[in-house]
Design an enzyme around this catalytic site. Structure first.
Site, PDB file in Angstrom:
ATOM      1  N   ARG A   7       0.827  -1.204   0.000  1.00 50.48           N
ATOM      2  CA  ARG A   7       0.000   0.000   0.000  1.00 50.48           C
ATOM      3  C   ARG A   7       0.869   1.265   0.000  1.00 50.48           C
ATOM      4  NH1 ARG A   7      -3.806   2.274   4.687  1.00 50.48           N
ATOM      5  NH2 ARG A   7      -5.067   3.718   3.443  1.00 50.48           N
ATOM      6  N   HIS A  55       0.623   4.160  -2.874  1.00 49.13           N
ATOM      7  CA  HIS A  55       0.346   5.559  -2.555  1.00 49.13           C
ATOM      8  C   HIS A  55       1.502   6.462  -2.956  1.00 49.13           C
ATOM      9  CE1 HIS A  55      -3.298   5.323   0.309  1.00 49.13           C
ATOM     10  NE2 HIS A  55      -3.263   4.233  -0.432  1.00 49.13           N
ATOM     11  N   ASN A  58      -3.276   8.919   3.761  1.00 47.49           N
ATOM     12  CA  ASN A  58      -2.009   8.300   4.148  1.00 47.49           C
ATOM     13  C   ASN A  58      -1.806   8.168   5.652  1.00 47.49           C
ATOM     14  OD1 ASN A  58      -1.235   8.041   1.458  1.00 47.49           O
ATOM     15  ND2 ASN A  58      -0.209  10.037   1.419  1.00 47.49           N
ATOM     16  N   HIS A  88      -6.403  -5.669  -3.196  1.00 48.72           N
ATOM     17  CA  HIS A  88      -7.298  -5.697  -2.036  1.00 48.72           C
ATOM     18  C   HIS A  88      -7.565  -7.118  -1.556  1.00 48.72           C
ATOM     19  CE1 HIS A  88      -9.090  -1.467  -3.076  1.00 48.72           C
ATOM     20  NE2 HIS A  88      -7.853  -1.420  -2.614  1.00 48.72           N
TER      21      HIS A  88
END
Length: 348
Positions: free
Chosen positions: A80, A84, A113, A212
């Site tokens: 992740r 990002h 974040n 996911h």
């Protein structure tokens, strides 16, 4: 190989190739010649550090493997962070920079974040590499390698190649993260446009959404789908009713606030196995986020999601899409605005 088994293996692969040709005309020009797919071409390369720091990739792998073995939840966390980072200013490790007093807040301070973690793993890797090869290996390459190695650990083999040679950016702004990161509440058009800006197509969008399949999400991120979808105290009708009831049982009214720490697995088939379970759940209307359900509102994306229920097909395309994503707007040696940070949290 039995004929029936051979057909079951080859059919989803053949169907996937047909879908690629139907939904992604940009992959081939009018003469049928394959066009350039990744922006890493000509800028990044395999084994970039084989002379300047030959042990670099092995050091990353060893540290990440040790950490993930002790705590498997680190795999989705590092993945992740990589996601990002890449969607804001490209894959330049700008997300790793801490805010500096009297300057604009860094990307870490943006709301999407605030729940990120795993930065200390990157710090440990960087510290080790600085002792072995000072000012040589970029934080951007470390993060890209760490994300790959974390996800690949359960398979005991690399799931995709990592092309290296990035340098680190020197600018990090929370306002840009808030603007550029795909939202869990986004509809399909918004997602498609955001991905297209980074040269990622609908196949990449669906494949990368498959990330996911591992990890957890805070109840507050998807709470509106459960209790106030249209502002009338209702539940998103696209959610499977039994799944919605399950989520409500795990997320109390209090935990549905954005700052709550209550979490559920993003894939109801299991949050720690990197497989096609996400797509199996999605096709049963058990996608956790609005952005997951949005994939089913587009015919091409829905067809691709159906094909990705085959784990082998999904894993192969996920690797290809990760190579493309990890090349977004990369800075390399000689590009203005880049450097090799000594500390991933601070510009030199």
């Amino acid at each position: 190989m039995a004929k029936g088994l051979e057909i079951r293996i080859l059919f989803p692969l053949a169907l996937f190739l047909v879908v690629l040709l139907c939904v992604d005309g940009k992959r081939f020009n009018n003469n049928g010649h394959k066009m350039r797919l990744g922006r890493w071409e000509g800028k990044l390369k395999m084994n970039f550090y084989h002379k300047s720091c030959p042990q670099a990739e092995q050091i990353v792998k060893e540290i990440v493997s040790k950490k993930v073995a002790a705590n498997p939840s680190l795999a989705p966390k590092l993945l992740r962070v990589h996601y990002h980072d890449c969607f804001v200013r490209g894959c330049d490790a700008s997300l790793l920079l801490d805010s500096v007093p009297e300057k604009a807040a860094s990307e870490k301070e943006a709301r999407p974040n605030l729940s990120l973690s795993g930065f200390e793993i990157i710090d440990e890797i960087k510290s080790t590499l600085e002792k072995q090869c000072p000012e040589t290996v970029s934080c951007a390459d470390i993060l890209t390698l760490a994300a790959r190695d974390a996800v690949s650990y359960e398979f005991q083999r690399p799931l995709w190649n990592v092309f290296t040679g990035r340098v680190d950016g020197r600018v990090s702004l929370a306002t840009e993260a808030a603007r550029d990161l795909p939202s869990a509440g986004a509809n399909f058009t918004t997602l498609q446009n955001l991905f297209a800006e980074s040269d990622l197509d609908v196949v990449d969008l669906v494949a990368l959404s498959g990330a996911h399949t591992i990890g957890t999400a805070r109840c507050g991120v998807f709470g509106r789908r459960l209790l106030n979808f249209t502002g009338k105290g209702d539940t998103d009708p696209s959610l499977d009713p039994n799944y919605a009831a399950f989520l409500k049982s795990k997320c109390s009214d209090k935990s549905l606030r954005l700052n709550s720490s209550a979490v559920v697995g993003m894939d109801p088939t299991g949050p720690l196995s990197f497989d096609s379970g996400y797509f199996v759940s999605l096709l049963r209307h058990k996608g956790l986020f609005t952005s997951d359900a949005a994939l089913l509102t587009d015919p091409s994306a829905a067809r691709i999601a159906g094909i990705f229920q085959n784990s082998g097909t999904f894993l192969a395309q996920f690797g290809r899409s990760m190579i493309k994503m990890s090349s977004i707007k990369v800075l390399t040696r000689g590009d203005q605005g880049g450097e090799i940070r000594k500390n991933c949290r601070l510009v030199n």
